[in-house]
Structures are given as structure tokens and as C-alpha cells.
Design an enzyme around this catalytic site. Structure first.
Site, mmCIF file in Angstrom:
data_model
loop_
_atom_site.group_PDB
_atom_site.id
_atom_site.type_symbol
_atom_site.label_atom_id
_atom_site.label_comp_id
_atom_site.label_asym_id
_atom_site.label_seq_id
_atom_site.Cartn_x
_atom_site.Cartn_y
_atom_site.Cartn_z
ATOM 1 C CB THR A 132 32.965 49.795 43.293
ATOM 2 O OG1 THR A 132 31.465 49.792 42.803
ATOM 3 C CG2 THR A 132 32.983 48.306 44.025
ATOM 4 C CG ASP A 133 28.507 53.016 43.781
ATOM 5 O OD1 ASP A 133 28.903 52.202 43.176
ATOM 6 O OD2 ASP A 133 27.812 53.947 43.566
ATOM 7 C CD GLU A 134 28.597 47.640 40.989
ATOM 8 O OE1 GLU A 134 28.275 46.560 41.203
ATOM 9 O OE2 GLU A 134 28.385 48.199 40.041
ATOM 10 C CE1 TYR A 158 33.940 45.153 40.427
ATOM 11 C CE2 TYR A 158 31.909 45.986 40.665
ATOM 12 C CZ TYR A 158 33.414 46.229 40.501
ATOM 13 O OH TYR A 158 33.918 47.458 40.797
ATOM 14 C CE LYS A 162 36.809 47.057 43.653
ATOM 15 N NZ LYS A 162 38.248 47.202 43.092
#
Ligand code: NAD
Ligand code: DAU
Length: 352
Positions: A132-134, A158, A162
Site C-alpha cells: 500500500t501507499d500508506e 495498519y 504493512k
């Protein structure tokens, strides 16, 4: 054939459905069927012999080892994860268990299997990790978009989990020579997304005449990509990506949350007229640690692999809203007691 993990969830199920149409190559689909996994997502391929579903955990080394030895996949695509930021704030343990320890265990199982491959099978094998970009943290209004060399700065349980999984994947390549690929994608939307995430939640609440809960001032920015475009990006990376590389995936569609919600209301007003949906918008307490802006610089995947998204936000959103309107029974089936409890608890707190 390929082994997909988490293929009963939102993106994984869309990927499996698209994969069979695009390639016809058989898939073994390993999914734990958490609250987010749903065999109804795979109803269009029920009875299709090219799809083998196995209920299980990526962290179950005995099961994964046996699946790898039996089916001898040419690739593993890892979607399995706990994926909802708000749930990670309420209960981070499951995120560490699946996203960190589960990915570690999966990598070890795959490393064992890779060690048994020889010649062309070994040359061809790939492990693709869907991220993810997060992991890159939060951008200011004028910061350049996240590129593959942006430093990791995860802010939620989260995204921290990741980020940890991405680091393990990278290390298994550098230390053990596992042929890995990693994709870091922006916010997805489309059919079959569980209605805890912004876009499907707003559609469901709008249709039910309930408040549309916008966190904080609604000026947070996300970079939206239609799920089918994420699936085509993963296929491109799997087939043509350079081993050990990271590819950022995004649709050049930055939008403020409030504008996304208004766009949903406008689309519903066209497709299901009769109510002033926008009057249901309600500002509620902000998410703790809420990242302000995400934006993806997708020049690498576009330039190197020739990938481009097929949908704009406007066309993708209309397809999505139509899908939810046409699939009321799917929506009913996923709004179980657990779902209703989650919504009641999460939004009672947000209203305080
Ligand atoms: P989802 O929550 O809809 O689906 C996750 C699936 O994984 C479910 O079917 C669940 O049953 C399964 N699963 C969970 N734990 C498991 C375990 N231990 N073993 C086996 N299966 C397990 O998530 P999603 O939105 O489809 O996201 C899929 C992947 O893509 C995730 O890795 C997520 O981090 C990543 N991602 C999501 C987005 C997005 O906008 N949704 C964007 C970028 C990346
Ligand atoms: O950026 C990729 C990520 O996108 C994925 O890795 C995650 O798995 C996925 O869940 C998503 O994370 P977000 O937190 O960005 O998505 P979510 O749909 O939960 O929220 C989108 C934005 O909308 C975010 O700024 C929070 C806001 N929001 C969300 C909900 C559920 C609201 O304002 N109200 C809400 O009720």
C-alpha cells in the site's frame, strides 16, 4: 498455475476473476475467510475447475507447504492481510499476526518451496507482495507524490504492519535470493469492497437514509484507483516486472474525501433519484493519527511496463455505484451481526 492468498477479499477476488478471463491460467486461492473474506465474491466462478479454493491461514506453514508441494505454482501473489485502518486502531494485534508474522511465515514456506525448484521452473518463479501507499506516511499539500524511493514513515498500526511486511519481503530477496516483486498501490474502489471502507460505506448509508460520516474536516486527500486497474497492474508486474523491484501503482486521481462523498451523492441522484443524498452528510470526530494526503507517482510502472489505468474516477465511480445498486443481495449478505456491531461501535465513538 499460480497461488493467490486473500483471494476471497475485495481486491483478491477481483484479481482472481480478472485473471481467469485475462489468462485462463488455473489459480489456487488460499483465504482464511475472516470477516472481510466472502465466498460470495467468487460466485461467478463457482464450479470452474480452474479455481481451487482452500480455507486456511498464510501463517499455517504445514498447510502452505503442502499446497506448494502439491500444486507447484509458478508464482505466489500475496493479498492476504488485515486491511482496515480504523480496525487497526481498535485492535492492532490481528494486524501484527497476519500482516507481519503471517507474511514472515509465508515467506519461509515459499523459500522452502523455491529451494526445491530447478532450471526453468526456478528461473520463472515469482513472489509478488501486494502492498500500500500508506507505508510512505502523509504528504503536505505541495509535497511531490510518493515515488519508489520515498522513505517509509508509516503512521497507523495498519501501515506499520504493512511496512514491516514489505521489509521482510525485501530482505528475503537480498538475503536468500527469493525472486520477489512488491507493488505499493493507492486507495482502491469498485465492486465487492466491504462496506466498512469510505466509498461502499457511503453508498450503503446513502441508500438506507443514514448519516454519511465524514471524518474531521473532510479535506484529507486520497489518490483513487479502480480495482480492475490495480488487477491489470499486478498482472503487468508479475509478467514483466524486474525481480527485486518495487512498483508504485496509482491513478492520478487525487480527491478530497468530502468531494468523493459529494460525487457519490451526485451519481446516486442520477441512478436512483428521489432523495437529497448530500443532505445526509455529517461531519464526525476525526480518525486518530489521520494521514492528511496520499498521492502516487506512477511513472515507473507506466514507463517501464507500459501500464495505464483504463478508468477515470468518474467512469470507475459510476461502474461501482451501478454494481452496488444491482447487487443488493450481496450487500445484504455482508451486513451480518458482526458488521452491524462494528458500525454501531465505530460511529457511536466518532459521533462523540
Ligand atoms: P480485504 O480486507 O477486503 O481482504 C483481505 C482478505 O485476506 C480477506 O479475504 C481475508 O479473509 C483474507 N485474510 C486475512 N487474513 C488472512 C490470513 N491470515 N490468511 C489467509 N487469508 C487471510 O482487503 P483488500 O482491500 O482486498 O486488500 C488486499 C491487499 O491489498 C491487502 O494486502 C492490502 O493491504 C492491499 N491494498 C489494499 C488497498 C485498498 O484500497 N483496499 C490498496 C492498496 C493495497
Ligand atoms: O491507501 C491505500 C489504503 O487505502 C489501503 O492500504 C487500505 O487497505 C484501505 O483501507 C485504504 O485506507 P484508507 O484509510 O485511506 O481507506 P478508508 O476507506 O478507510 O478511508 C478513506 C478516507 O476516508 C480516509 O481519509 C478516512 C476517510 N473516512 C473513512 C471512513 C470509513 C471518512 O471520512 N469516513 C468514514 O466513515
Amino acid at each position: 498455475m499460480i497461488l493467490v492468498t486473500g483471494g476471497a477479499g475485495f481486491i483478491g477476488a477481483n484479481f482472481v476473476l480478472d485473471w481467469l478471463v485475462a489468462t485462463g491460467e488455473p489459480v489456487v486461492n488460499l483465504d482464511k475467510l475472516t470477516y472481510a473474506g466472502n465466498l460470495g465474491n467468487l460466485a461467478p466462478i463457482e464450479g470452474d475447475r480452474r479455481h481451487v479454493f482452500v480455507r486456511g491461514d498464510i501463517g499455517d506453514a504445514a498447510l502452505v507447504g503442502q499446497l506448494l508441494a502439491t500444486h507447484r505454482p509458478r508464482a505466489v501473489v500475496n493479498f492476504a492481510a488485515e486491511s482496515h485502518v480504523d480496525r487497526s486502531i481498535h485492535g492492532p494485534a490481528a494486524f501484527v499476526e497476519t500482516n507481519v508474522a503471517g507474511t514472515f511465515s509465508l515467506l519461509e514456506s515459499v523459500r522452502g518451496y523455491f529451494g526445491t525448484l530447478e532450471g526453468g521452473e526456478r528461473e520463472r518463479f515469482r513472489f509478488l507482495h501486494v502492498s500500500t501507499d500508506e507505508v510512505y506516511g502523509s504528504l503536505g499539500p505541495r509535497d511531490p507524490a510518493f515515488s519508489e524511493t520515498t522513505a517509509y514513515a508509516p503512521n497507523s498500526p495498519y501501515s506499520a504492519s504493512k511496512a514491516a511486511s514489505d521489509h521482510f519481503v525485501r530482505a528475503w530477496h537480498h538475503t536468500y535470493g527469493l525472486p520477489v516483486l512488491t507493488t505499493n498501490c493507492s486507495n482502491n474502489y469498485g465492486p465487492r469492497q466491504f462496506p466498512e471502507k469510505l466509498i461502499p460505506l457511503m453508498i450503503v448509508n446513502a441508500l438506507a437514509g443514514k448519516p454519511l460520516p465524514v471524518y474531521g474536516d473532510g479535506a484529507q486527500v486520497r489518490d483513487w484507483l479502480y480495482v480492475g486497474d490495480h488487477c491489470s497492474a499486478i498482472r503487468a508486474v508479475l509478467e514483466r516486472g524486474r525481480v527485486g523491484e518495487v512498483y508504485n501503482v496509482g491513478g492520478d486521481a487525487e480527491m478530497r474525501n468530502l468531494d468523493v462523498v459529494k460525487a457519490i451523492c451526485a451519481t446516486l441522484a442520477q441512478l436512483r433519484p428521489g432523495r437529497d443524498y448530500a443532505s445526509q452528510i455529517a461531519f464526525v470526530r476525526d480518525r486518530p493519527g489521520h494521514d492528511r494526503r496520499y498521492a502516487i507517482d506512477a511513472r515507473k510502472i507506466r514507463g517501464e511496463l507500459g501500464w495505464t489505468p483504463a478508468e477515470t474516477f468518474a467512469t470507475g465511480l459510476e461502474r461501482t455505484v451501478r454494481w452496488y445498486l444491482d447487487n443488493a443481495s450481496w450487500l445484504d449478505s455482508v451486513q451480518s451481526g458482526d458488521y452491524r456491531r462494528w458500525i454501531a461501535e465505530q460511529y457511536a465513538e466518532a459521533a462523540k
